[in-house]
Write an enzyme that holds these catalytic residues in place. Sequence first.
Site, short mmCIF file in Angstrom:
data_model
loop_
_atom_site.label_atom_id
_atom_site.label_comp_id
_atom_site.label_asym_id
_atom_site.label_seq_id
_atom_site.Cartn_x
_atom_site.Cartn_y
_atom_site.Cartn_z
N GLY A 71 -30.27 -40.46 -19.95
CA GLY A 71 -29.10 -39.98 -20.77
C GLY A 71 -28.14 -41.27 -20.94
O GLY A 71 -27.66 -41.44 -22.30
N SER A 72 -27.93 -42.22 -19.99
CA SER A 72 -27.08 -43.22 -20.17
C SER A 72 -27.61 -44.17 -21.13
O SER A 72 -26.97 -44.86 -21.79
CB SER A 72 -26.91 -43.92 -18.75
OG SER A 72 -26.37 -43.14 -17.90
N CYS A 325 -20.28 -39.22 -11.20
CA CYS A 325 -19.94 -40.67 -11.26
C CYS A 325 -18.53 -41.11 -11.02
O CYS A 325 -18.54 -42.28 -10.77
CB CYS A 325 -20.07 -40.89 -12.85
SG CYS A 325 -21.42 -40.19 -13.52
C1 LIG Z 1 -25.88 -36.67 -16.77
C2 LIG Z 1 -25.24 -37.33 -17.97
C3 LIG Z 1 -25.35 -38.53 -18.56
C4 LIG Z 1 -26.26 -39.77 -17.85
O1 LIG Z 1 -27.59 -39.09 -17.91
P1 LIG Z 1 -28.60 -39.93 -17.01
O2 LIG Z 1 -29.94 -39.44 -17.30
O3 LIG Z 1 -28.07 -39.50 -15.62
O4 LIG Z 1 -28.33 -41.47 -17.15
C5 LIG Z 1 -24.80 -38.77 -19.88
N1 LIG Z 1 -24.05 -37.87 -20.41
C6 LIG Z 1 -23.72 -36.60 -19.72
C7 LIG Z 1 -22.93 -35.50 -20.55
C8 LIG Z 1 -24.37 -36.30 -18.53
O5 LIG Z 1 -24.11 -35.06 -18.00
#
Ligand SMILES: *Cc1c(COP(=O)(O)O)cnc(C)c1O
Length: 397
Positions: A71-72, A325
Site C-alpha cells: 500500500g505505501s 504507524c
Molecule cells: C495499511 C495501510 C497502508 C499501507 O499499506 P502497506 O502495505 O502496509 O504499505 C496504506 N493505507 C492504508 C489506508 C492502510 O490501512
Amino acid sequence: MNTIYVDNAATTKMSKTAIDAMMPFLEGTYGNPSSLHTVGQLAAEALVKARQEVAECLGADVKEIYFTSGGSESDNQALITAADLGARKGKKHIISQKTEHHAILHALKKLEKQGFEVTLLDVDGEGYVSAEDVRKAIREDTIMVTIMAANNEIGTIMPIKEIAAVCKEKGVLFHTDAVQAVGHIPLNVKDIGCDMLSLSAHKFHGPKGVGALYVRKGMFPSTLIEGGAQERSRRAGTENIAGISSMAAAMKEAVAKIPENTPKLIKMRDRLIEGLAEIPHSILNGSKTNRLPGSVNMCFEGIEGESLLLLLDAKGICASSGSACTSGSLDPSHVLLAIGRPHEVAHGSLRLTLSEENSPEEMEFIIKSVKEVVEYLRRMSPIWQDLQEGKRQYVIQ
Ligand SMILES: *Cc1c(COP(=O)(O)O)cnc(C)c1O
C-alpha cells in the site's frame, strides 16, 4: 491461553488459500518470469494469471494493474505520478484530507518541499469529506485529488464515487487509497470512476510486502525503481511471483466472500459498539452506520489507551489504539484530532477491527474485559478522580 485477534486493520492472518497459492513458487516453479526456459515461462504464466484475477476483482483491464511492494509504495507511486504530470502541465496543487494514512500525508509533505501546494481538507465529526468541499477546493492549477476509500482508524467510508464525479467534471485526476476497502466492501474502478487506486494484500488475508496500483488506461505510472523491463518498464525488479500469486488468490476469495461475511461482521461490530457504549463517558469514533463492516473505534475518558492495550493483551486480546504507524509515538492519533476529539480524549482510544474468523462469543469476552480494564484504570487515575469530584469537566458526557 487463546488469543483473540481483533487488529485486522493493522494486518490480517494469511488465509489457507493464500498460503496454498504461494507454495508452488517457493518450491517447484521458482523461475524468473523473464527467463525463456520452461521454469521461467511457468512463472510468467502465473504472473499473467494473477494480473487477470486482480484486474477482474476490481473491474479493471489487465493492462491497468501494476504490482508493487504494498500500500505505501502504491500510494507514493500514485502521488509522484500525479506530481510528474502536474510539473509537465504547470499544475502544482494537490488536494487531500486530514485523516489519510501517513503513506499519503508524508509523501505529500515531501512534494510540498519540492514546490507543490497541498490543501488538506477538514473532515466532519464522523470523518467525512464531502464532494462539495472537494469541488470548492479545486483550482485552475489542481492536478489531483486523493481521498481514501475507507479510513484505517475509524472505519468511515468516504463518498469516493461522488468525489470522483466532481474531479472528472473539473478535469482533475482522482486517486483513492483503497487499502482498507478492497476485499471488505464491494469496489469497482469503473463504477467509482477513479484514475488510480492503491491496494495491499496483507489487509485481506494475503501476504505482507505485496500490493498493486490500478492506473487507468491512457495514463502511465511514473517509474520509482529503475532497472529491468518488469511491469511494462514502470517498476523494475524480478517479480515477487509467490507474493503476487498469493495476493491474487486472497483477493479473489475475499471479494467472493463479501456478501457472506458482511452481515456476520456487522452483527459482531454492532454488538461490540452497543456493549462498550454501556461504559460511562465513552464515545464511538466515526459513523454509526456508514463504517467498514468490521471496524470499531471508541474513546474512554480518563484513561490511557496504551495501558488499556497492555491489560487487554494480558487477557489475550490483541487490539490497537489506532494506527499501527503511530504506536510507539506519544502523539495522539491525527485522525481522532481531525474529527474533533481533544488531546486528552484521543489518548484514551481503542480500535477493534474484526475478521470473519472472530466469533460472537469473543465479542462478549471483549466487552466484559474492556469494562473491567477501563474500570480498573479509572480507579487508579488521578484525572478520573478529579472528574468524579467535579474539579474537572467531563469532555465525553
Ligand atoms: C495499511 C495501510 C497502508 C499501507 O499499506 P502497506 O502495505 O502496509 O504499505 C496504506 N493505507 C492504508 C489506508 C492502510 O490501512
